[in-house]
Design a protein around this motif. Structure first.
Motif, PDB file in Angstrom:
ATOM      1  N   ARG A  98     -19.772  -1.551  26.071  1.00  0.00           N
ATOM      2  CA  ARG A  98     -19.502  -2.150  27.396  1.00  0.00           C
ATOM      3  C   ARG A  98     -19.000  -1.104  28.392  1.00  0.00           C
ATOM      4  N   SER A  99     -18.320  -0.092  27.888  1.00  0.00           N
ATOM      5  CA  SER A  99     -17.703   0.928  28.759  1.00  0.00           C
ATOM      6  C   SER A  99     -18.091   2.312  28.281  1.00  0.00           C
ATOM      7  N   PRO A 100     -19.338   2.711  28.538  1.00  0.00           N
ATOM      8  CA  PRO A 100     -19.826   3.983  27.976  1.00  0.00           C
ATOM      9  C   PRO A 100     -18.991   5.193  28.391  1.00  0.00           C
ATOM     10  N   ALA A 101     -18.305   5.111  29.536  1.00  0.00           N
ATOM     11  CA  ALA A 101     -17.500   6.268  29.959  1.00  0.00           C
ATOM     12  C   ALA A 101     -16.386   6.558  28.957  1.00  0.00           C
ATOM     13  N   ALA A 102     -15.981   5.544  28.205  1.00  0.00           N
ATOM     14  CA  ALA A 102     -14.889   5.728  27.236  1.00  0.00           C
ATOM     15  C   ALA A 102     -15.338   6.469  25.974  1.00  0.00           C
ATOM     16  N   LYS A 103     -16.652   6.742  25.873  1.00  0.00           N
ATOM     17  CA  LYS A 103     -17.130   7.476  24.695  1.00  0.00           C
ATOM     18  C   LYS A 103     -16.486   8.855  24.611  1.00  0.00           C
ATOM     19  N   ARG A 104     -16.100   9.363  25.758  1.00  0.00           N
ATOM     20  CA  ARG A 104     -15.434  10.668  25.789  1.00  0.00           C
ATOM     21  C   ARG A 104     -14.150  10.645  24.948  1.00  0.00           C
ATOM     22  N   GLU A 105     -13.366   9.582  25.109  1.00  0.00           N
ATOM     23  CA  GLU A 105     -12.121   9.458  24.330  1.00  0.00           C
ATOM     24  C   GLU A 105     -12.434   9.247  22.851  1.00  0.00           C
ATOM     25  N   ALA A 106     -13.440   8.401  22.592  1.00  0.00           N
ATOM     26  CA  ALA A 106     -13.802   8.128  21.196  1.00  0.00           C
ATOM     27  C   ALA A 106     -14.259   9.418  20.517  1.00  0.00           C
ATOM     28  N   THR A 147       0.808  -1.232   0.000  1.00  0.00           N
ATOM     29  CA  THR A 147       0.000   0.000   0.000  1.00  0.00           C
ATOM     30  C   THR A 147       0.839   1.279   0.000  1.00  0.00           C
ATOM     31  N   GLY A 148       2.101   1.190   0.409  1.00  0.00           N
ATOM     32  CA  GLY A 148       2.861   2.410   0.688  1.00  0.00           C
ATOM     33  C   GLY A 148       2.404   2.974   2.022  1.00  0.00           C
ATOM     34  N   PRO A 149       3.072   4.039   2.502  1.00  0.00           N
ATOM     35  CA  PRO A 149       2.707   4.589   3.806  1.00  0.00           C
ATOM     36  C   PRO A 149       1.349   5.279   3.763  1.00  0.00           C
ATOM     37  N   LEU A 150       0.569   5.067   4.807  1.00  0.00           N
ATOM     38  CA  LEU A 150      -0.763   5.673   4.859  1.00  0.00           C
ATOM     39  C   LEU A 150      -1.056   6.172   6.265  1.00  0.00           C
ATOM     40  N   PRO A 151      -1.609   7.383   6.410  1.00  0.00           N
ATOM     41  CA  PRO A 151      -1.978   7.857   7.739  1.00  0.00           C
ATOM     42  C   PRO A 151      -3.123   7.025   8.318  1.00  0.00           C
ATOM     43  N   ALA A 152      -2.960   6.595   9.568  1.00  0.00           N
ATOM     44  CA  ALA A 152      -3.938   5.708  10.198  1.00  0.00           C
ATOM     45  C   ALA A 152      -4.227   6.181  11.615  1.00  0.00           C
ATOM     46  N   LEU A 153      -5.484   6.497  11.866  1.00  0.00           N
ATOM     47  CA  LEU A 153      -5.911   6.911  13.209  1.00  0.00           C
ATOM     48  C   LEU A 153      -6.435   5.692  13.955  1.00  0.00           C
ATOM     49  N   ALA A 154      -5.871   5.437  15.131  1.00  0.00           N
ATOM     50  CA  ALA A 154      -6.366   4.338  15.963  1.00  0.00           C
ATOM     51  C   ALA A 154      -7.401   4.884  16.932  1.00  0.00           C
ATOM     52  N   THR A 155      -8.496   4.136  17.089  1.00  0.00           N
ATOM     53  CA  THR A 155      -9.514   4.556  18.055  1.00  0.00           C
ATOM     54  C   THR A 155     -10.156   3.334  18.707  1.00  0.00           C
ATOM     55  N   LEU A 156     -11.013   3.597  19.670  1.00  0.00           N
ATOM     56  CA  LEU A 156     -11.642   2.498  20.417  1.00  0.00           C
ATOM     57  C   LEU A 156     -12.706   1.812  19.562  1.00  0.00           C
TER      58      LEU A 156
END
Ligand code: URA
Length: 199
Positions: free
Chosen positions: A172-180, A156-165
């Motif tokens: 299961r962990s609604p409090a983590a929606k803040r980070e998402a 593919t060559g280098p590609l920008p990739a954002l990691a998220t929850l």
């Protein structure tokens, strides 16, 4: 890997995936290939189909997919036009267990070919399985999320990739929606900058 590399287009890649022997194929009902807009420039990669996806043959159609659609909609991204979705595995693991390294390694060349054919400008990696497999990272998703990485693959060559929850984790962990949510804002900002450089 050679089957995947030889696929000239998405239809051929899907056919090659369907023809590839894997114990997962024996227990699953439908191949789950992709959904959304392949021309959108934004490709999201989840983990593996669940029961609803297996039944319908489309990724992210169950409750976690509905949450994902609602969250993306809130930053103006709609599945049909603004993003394209697939998973690390095209078949549902029995009982929704976590994919094994052997399963991931078997299907990774297909996924990389999938990315190469779609040629997205940005990737979003949903959850730890996807992020670790594509970034070759040792850290967990809580450390990887929230920033852009560079996915490096020969296909593919280098590609920008954002990691998220992963949205299933958010259920299961609604409090983590803040980070998402903060990850989605970062995604939105990056996309806005990409369409109007200099603004
Ligand atoms: N979870 C995933 O990672 N992918 C799907 O398609 C559905 C649920």
């Amino acid at each position: 890997a050679s089957l995947a590399a030889a696929a000239p287009d998405l239809a051929a890649l899907k056919a090659a995936l369907a023809a590839t022997d894997s114990p997962l194929r024996e227990t699953a009902t439908n191949l789950v290939f992709a959904d959304g807009g392949p021309e959108s420039g934004l490709m999201m990669i989840g983990e593996a189909p669940g029961a609803d996806e297996d039944r319908l043959g489309r990724p992210f159609v169950g409750v976690s997919g509905q949450l994902l659609d609602r969250m993306l909609d809130s930053v103006g991204l709609r599945r049909a036009e603004n993003f394209y979705l697939t998973n690390i595995l095209p078949w549902r693991p029995p009982g929704n267990r976590t994919p094994t390294d052997a399963e991931i390694n078997l299907f990774l060349p297909f996924l990389l070919r999938h990315v190469a054919l779609v040629r997205p400008r940005h990737l979003v990696l949903l959850g730890g399985v996807s992020a670790k497999a594509l970034l070759h990272a040792k850290e967990g998703i809580t450390r990887l999320r929230g920033r852009w990485h560079v996915m490096q693959a020969e296909a593919t060559g280098p590609l920008p990739a954002l990691a998220t929850l992963h949205p299933a984790y958010l259920l299961r962990s609604p409090a983590a929606k803040r980070e998402a949510w903060s990850d989605l804002i970062l995604l939105r900002r990056t996309l806005d900058r990409a369409v109007s450089p200099g603004s």
